[in-house]
Design an enzyme around this catalytic site. Structure first.
Site, PDB file in Angstrom:
ATOM      1  N   SER A 256       0.828  -1.204   0.000  1.00  0.00           N
ATOM      2  CA  SER A 256       0.000   0.000   0.000  1.00  0.00           C
ATOM      3  C   SER A 256       0.860   1.251   0.000  1.00  0.00           C
ATOM      4  CB  SER A 256      -0.890   0.002   1.240  1.00  0.00           C
ATOM      5  OG  SER A 256      -0.085   0.239   2.375  1.00  0.00           O
ATOM      6  N   LYS A 257       0.199   2.320  -0.401  1.00  0.00           N
ATOM      7  CA  LYS A 257       0.860   3.618  -0.522  1.00  0.00           C
ATOM      8  C   LYS A 257       1.525   4.050   0.773  1.00  0.00           C
ATOM      9  CE  LYS A 257      -1.733   6.162  -3.969  1.00  0.00           C
ATOM     10  NZ  LYS A 257      -2.979   6.868  -4.083  1.00  0.00           N
ATOM     11  N   ARG A 258       0.921   3.664   1.882  1.00  0.00           N
ATOM     12  CA  ARG A 258       1.451   4.117   3.164  1.00  0.00           C
ATOM     13  C   ARG A 258       2.906   3.676   3.357  1.00  0.00           C
ATOM     14  NH1 ARG A 258      -0.540   1.798   7.484  1.00  0.00           N
ATOM     15  NH2 ARG A 258      -1.850   0.463   6.235  1.00  0.00           N
ATOM     16  N   LYS A 259       3.255   2.552   2.762  1.00  0.00           N
ATOM     17  CA  LYS A 259       4.617   2.043   2.984  1.00  0.00           C
ATOM     18  C   LYS A 259       5.541   2.267   1.794  1.00  0.00           C
ATOM     19  CE  LYS A 259       4.060  -1.171   6.704  1.00  0.00           C
ATOM     20  NZ  LYS A 259       4.360  -2.518   7.181  1.00  0.00           N
ATOM     21  N   GLY A 260       5.176   3.149   0.903  1.00  0.00           N
ATOM     22  CA  GLY A 260       6.064   3.428  -0.230  1.00  0.00           C
ATOM     23  C   GLY A 260       5.291   3.530  -1.524  1.00  0.00           C
TER      24      GLY A 260
END
Ligand code: GLU
Length: 478
Positions: A256-260
């Site tokens: 997911s976007k939260r992790k990169g």
């Protein structure tokens, strides 16, 4: 499905940039169609107008092509089942929904938003899963007529058979069965006349003669709903294969976007080669034994079988990706590498020196975007760390070495590799300086760094003037 041509599809929704997982899935559909001499279809699923992002359709098509892939039928190319964009097919979905209503397999539902909301709240309070209570399922024909005539807001829902076991086969998981008590009377047509994903995807996959649906595992819970629709229409089911999804590089949670970064475009922008990305997608989650890790698209097409995929989700292993990207960079000829790296050169890069500098650093490029970091000392002011400079010598010794080196290099009338090397080696031998100390000190003086391309080559490219300037700069510090 015997004797049927293999036709696969990718059906992205234009709600934003394409995810790397989407491209990995696309590759599998592409490969399976090619392997079987079939067709790969690109269909745009744009029935959720609220979530649509402007320009997303063009970008999806562009990024697929930038990865070196293409489709046989699609929005811009047309084909025997056009149009390939769902918003241009609304009448088709309405006709099909209508047909189900006429056969008593679907029904009009006039429930207001408020009523449905209240129902959901009650269910929540009673710890029940959200489910439509089938309030409109048995309205009399007269009532329905009257409400339609009065122009009441309505949707069309599937009349899911009561207490029936839906069964289908997933290529990776085997037979899956689920009782319809767990399935909602799903909406097929929304109040704005647009179909839901479930109706549109089934109608299109059938009409477009899709034989195999290879898609992400996140859709497996939708599959029973789709199967009910195939059965309601009396259509043959395609082969379903729900593929493992990518987990974050640390192996935790869906990527997911939260992790990169997750968009397919962003990896190209960060200097990963399309061919390396495709190769990475090929090997992630592929459980085939004795499998080569580096392979061409043609080799993959030859070898791929969706049944060989492991149903287990896989971490998006960035180390492996970096390694593969290196392999692919190293396979490029100097000319190709120059071409590919151009878009990553910073504005102050001396273009005229590209063909001299590039071979010195190409071994160390992990991504093309590393070019700036690896080469900046060639064309930007450097900073010298005095401690590094003096690391294995003392102040007087280093001052003597720098002065002698400058004097010897100044005398060179031709600035070439052989001359520079001979001069410095003779100097070192003459004074019996410690080799490691001396050459490392010079390296730090002329580049500011401990790790650089070979010293004599680097000095050759730097030029006599810059080399002497930097030696003088170092002498001032030490
Ligand atoms: N439109 C869906 C998506 O955005 C397609 C899912 C499917 O492949 O059935 O991914």
């Amino acid at each position: 499905m015997t004797n049927q041509a293999v036709r696969t599809r990718m059906a992205p929704s234009p709600t934003g940039e394409m995810h790397v997982g989407g491209l990995a899935m696309l590759l599998k559909n592409y490969a399976w169609a090619k392997k079987n001499g079939g067709q790969f279809v690109l269909r745009i699923e744009d029935t959720d107008k609220e979530r649509e992002v402007e320009g997303a359709i063009e970008e999806i098509m562009q990024v697929i092509r930038d990865y070196g892939l293409d489709w046989d039928e699609g929005p811009d190319k047309g084909g025997p089942f056009e149009p390939y964009i769902q918003s241009a097919r609304l009448a088709t979905y309405q006709e099909h929904a209508q047909q189900l209503v006429e056969q008593d397999k679907a029904y009009y539902c006039f429930c207001s938003k408020e009523r449905l909301e209240k129902l959901r709240e009650e269910q929540r309070a009673n710890h029940q899963p959200p489910k439509y209570d089938q309030h409109c399922r048995n309205l009399s024909a007269e009532k329905v007529e009257a409400k339609l005539a009065a122009g009441d807001n309505h949707v069309i829902r599937l009349k899911v058979p009561h207490d029936y076991t839906v069964t289908f086969t997933d290529l990776l998981r085997g037979e899956i069965s689920i009782n319809t008590s767990e399935i909602d009377d799903q909406v097929l047509v929304k109040s704005d006349g647009f179909p839901t994903y479930h109706l549109a995807v089934v109608v299109d996959d059938h009409l477009m003669e899709i034989s195999h649906i290879l898609r992400g595992e996140e859709w497996i819970s939708s599959a029973p709903k789709h199967v009910l629709l195939y059965e309601a229409f009396g259509w043959d089911k395609p082969v379903f294969a729900h593929m493992p999804i990518f987990l974050n590089p640390d192996g935790k949670g869906k990527m997911s976007k939260r992790k990169g970064t997750v968009s397919a475009r962003s990896f190209l922008e960060r200097g990963y080669l399309p061919a390396a990305m495709l190769n990475f997608f090929m090997i992630l989650g592929w459980a085939k034994e004795d499998q080569e890790e580096v392979m061409t698209l043609d080799e993959y097409i030859e070898a791929f079988d969706p049944a060989d995929m492991s149903p287990k989700s896989v971490a998006f292993d960035l180390q492996k990706l970096d390694w593969l990207n290196g392999v692919y960079i190293r396979q490029l000829t100097q000319d190709e590498l120059e071409k590919q790296v151009k878009q990553f050169l910073p504005a102050d890069f001396p273009q005229e020196k590209l063909s001299e500098i590039l071979p010195l650093v190409s071994e160390r490029l992990v991504t093309l975007a590393d070019i700036e970091e690896l080469t900046s000392f060639f064309y930007r002011e450097i900073e010298i760390d005095n401690d590094l400079l003096l690391a294995r010598g003392n102040r007087e010794l280093v001052a003597e070495q720098l002065a002698a080196t400058s004097a010897a290099l100044e005398k060179l009338t031709a600035w070439d590799l052989a001359g520079i090397e001979k001069t410095l080696r003779e100097l070192q031998e003459q004074h019996d300086w410690h080799k490691g100390q001396y050459f490392m000190m010079i390296r730090i003086a002329v580049t500011g760094r401990k790790a650089t391309p070979p010293l004599f080559e680097t000095m050759t490219v730097l030029g006599q003037e810059t080399t002497l300037q930097r030696l003088a700069q170092a002498a001032k510090m030490s």
